[in-house]
Structures are given as C-alpha cells and as structure tokens.
Design an enzyme around this catalytic site. Structure first.
Site, PDB file in Angstrom:
ATOM      1  CG  HIS A  83      -1.972   1.048   1.187  1.00  0.00           C
ATOM      2  ND1 HIS A  83      -1.733   2.364   1.550  1.00  0.00           N
ATOM      3  CD2 HIS A  83      -3.276   0.994   0.812  1.00  0.00           C
ATOM      4  CE1 HIS A  83      -2.844   3.061   1.406  1.00  0.00           C
ATOM      5  NE2 HIS A  83      -3.795   2.259   0.959  1.00  0.00           N
ATOM      6  CD  GLU A 137      -1.394   5.312   5.799  1.00  0.00           C
ATOM      7  OE1 GLU A 137      -1.267   5.280   7.040  1.00  0.00           O
ATOM      8  OE2 GLU A 137      -2.498   5.334   5.216  1.00  0.00           O
ATOM      9  CB  SER A 181     -10.233   2.678  -1.602  1.00  0.00           C
ATOM     10  OG  SER A 181     -10.603   3.317  -0.396  1.00  0.00           O
ATOM     11  CB  SER A 182      -6.699   0.556   2.677  1.00  0.00           C
ATOM     12  OG  SER A 182      -6.678  -0.145   3.900  1.00  0.00           O
ATOM     13  CB  SER A 238     -11.024   8.231  -1.906  1.00  0.00           C
ATOM     14  OG  SER A 238      -9.914   8.142  -1.055  1.00  0.00           O
TER      15      SER A 238
END
Length: 320
Positions: A136, A138, A235-236, A279
């Site tokens: 990911h 991030e 999208s986590s 998001s």
C-alpha cells in the site's frame, strides 16, 4: 439527499444511509491542493501516484489538466508536481529538490503524524513493528521515513507469532491509518502479549475518518440484508467498510459507480445500507440512489453516528 418518491409499481426498499461517509478532511485537502496548483501554475500539473484512490476524482482532475505518473522521473524538468495524500518516502521530495522541481506535498496530516512518530521511535533506539498492508502506498511512504532494516511489517496474527525478537526487545508499534479498527486491536493485543515492553502511539494511528465510517456501518449493518460501499478496489478504507458490513451479517459489496449495481442483489432485500469510502464524492452516493430507484421504491433514512468538523491547512505555498 434527494430520494425518489415511493412508487406503487416497485417493491419498497428502506435505505439506511450512513453518516459520516465519503470525503474526509485529508481527501478534501489533497484535491484542493491539485486544483489550486492548476490555478496557480496552469496545466499541466503533475501528480505522483493517484492523489486519492477514486477513479471518478482522478478522471475529473485529469480533465482539468492534472497528469498522473507513478514515478518522479516521469515529471519533466521545470514542471510542478504534487505528492499524493498517501505520503511518499523521504527520497522523493529530496530528489524533487535536487532536480529543482516546484513540488507540493498533499500527504494527509494524519499520515505525516505517523511519519514523525516513526522517526522518533528510531531516534529512541526502538525497532518498529508496523501494522499495515504490504504494497500500500501509505506503507511504502512510512517505510521510507526511516533507515532500511529498522521497521518490520505485520498484517496478521500469524505474522505476529512468527516475529523472532526476544520478549524484552526495544520495540514500538505503529499502524497504517486506514485499517480495520477491530482487526488492528487484535494484532496490538497479540503484540503486547508477546512483547510486554513494546510501546505504542499516545493516540491510535487509525484516523478519525476511518474509525467513524466503520462505526457508522456497524450502526446500520445489523438491520440490513445488503450494504453497498462506494469506493475503489485499491482503497483500503473502503475495503475495510465492506468487511465490517459482512461481519455484521450483511451482504457487503464494493461498487465504484451506480452502473455496476445488479438488480439481482436485491432479491429478498427489504432494508439495505449505503456508505462511501473516504475518497468517494457525494455525487456518487446520489448516483447510486438514483440507480436503485429505477427498480425499487426507495425511502432514505440517514443514520448519523458522528459529526466531523476537522479541516486541515493547505501548504503555505497555496495559502490565501
């Protein structure tokens, strides 16, 4: 929220609309940074990685003149570049500065907080166990804040059990901001059980928006046979909302647009839930409700579990 009027020729459907849902303060800030950069510099403005994980948002910014790239070497000399909300390794802005690029950092301030915590833990002589999802953006950005070999990723309880540190090793743990609250609590408990002296952040790293959206889904899912989550497959935080709905016994499904909805999903459904990842813009929520209204008589009930009033400052280069 404009809901279709009940129509007698369509089966009735109670729709529980979760709140909070959709854009968080970090996403609002990131999108505004790109839009203001386009106003200030003119097109094109380059963006390293998707500014947020939502195709509708990315396509909208692309239409305004944003150019999305994966690596900094794809940005021409002299062009302005924005770093995504997920954060980047230290090497990226350092490289941009070396090249003389005019760069803007749209990293969510809550992600930046985790970056600073990582630096402090290394300065204190602790090895970091980072709870997150491999690959990911991030996670990649956070690993890039500290020297190689000073941070270890774990995703599961099995990986915690496999750690080979001695029980009193100088350790700390940090987490990705978009994880499942419940899953993360289990992993933290396992870490504390194995390593009693491990230190953690003063406040949990999972961001307020992620926690709030999961709590909102929990508040509606037990009443629902079906819960739709509007969000991207990468999208986590959106994927975690689907998991929360499923754990509550609902048929949780991820969709990106109203056009993806299959009428067959609604067989036997009298109450459904609807939310959107951090998001996903609100316009997609209405699009989904309109699509469902084509074959069901929808009555919308908004269920509010928290009020969000957080606003993050823009980078000083773009401040009014």
């Amino acid at each position: 929220m404009n809901a279709p009027f009940p129509q007698p020729d369509k089966p009735a459907l109670r729709l529980l609309l979760a709140a909070p849902r959709g854009f968080c303060a970090g996403v609002d800030r990131a999108i505004e940074i790109v839009e203001r950069a386009l106003t200030r510099y003119g097109a094109p403005v380059y963006v390293r990685h998707e500014i947020v994980h939502n195709r509708f948002v990315v396509d909208g910014l692309r239409a305004k003149g944003a150019v999305f790239v994966e690596e900094l070497n794809e940005v021409p000399d002299g062009a302005p570049v924005v770093f995504s909300a997920h954060g980047v390794p230290k090497s990226v802005p350092a490289n941009a500065t070396e090249r003389g690029l005019d760069w803007l950092d749209a990293t969510c301030p809550l992600v930046s907080k985790v970056h600073r915590q990582a630096e402090r833990q290394i300065e204190a002589g602790r090895h970091i166990v980072f709870i997150g999802h491999k690959g990911h953006p991030e996670v990649i950005g956070t690993f890039g804040q500290v020297p190689e070999g000073t941070i270890t990723l774990v995703e599961t309880l099995e990986e915690v059990a496999a750690l080979d540190f001695v029980p009193d090793a100088p350790l700390s743990y940090l987490t990705q901001t978009t994880l499942s609250v419940d899953d993360t609590a289990e992993i933290v408990a396992a870490l504390r059980d194995r390593f009693p002296t491990i230190t953690g952040p003063k406040a949990e790293d999972i961001c307020y928006a992620t926690s709030n959206r999961q709590a909102a889904v929990k508040a509606i899912a037990e009443e629902c046979q079906l819960v739709l989550v509007i969000g991207a497959p990468n999208s986590s935080n959106s994927l975690r909302l689907v998991e929360v709905a499923q754990r509550c016994g609902a048929d949780g499904r991820l969709i990106q647009r109203g056009s993806e909805i299959d009428e067959a999903w609604f067989a036997g459904v009298t109450t459904m839930g609807l939310t959107a990842g951090a998001s996903a813009p609100e316009t997609l929520v209405q699009e989904v409700i309109d699509r469902i209204g084509e074959f069901r008589s929808v009555e919308v009930e908004q269920v509010v579990t928290a009020e969000e009033k957080i606003v993050f400052k823009l980078p000083r280069q773009l401040a009014d």
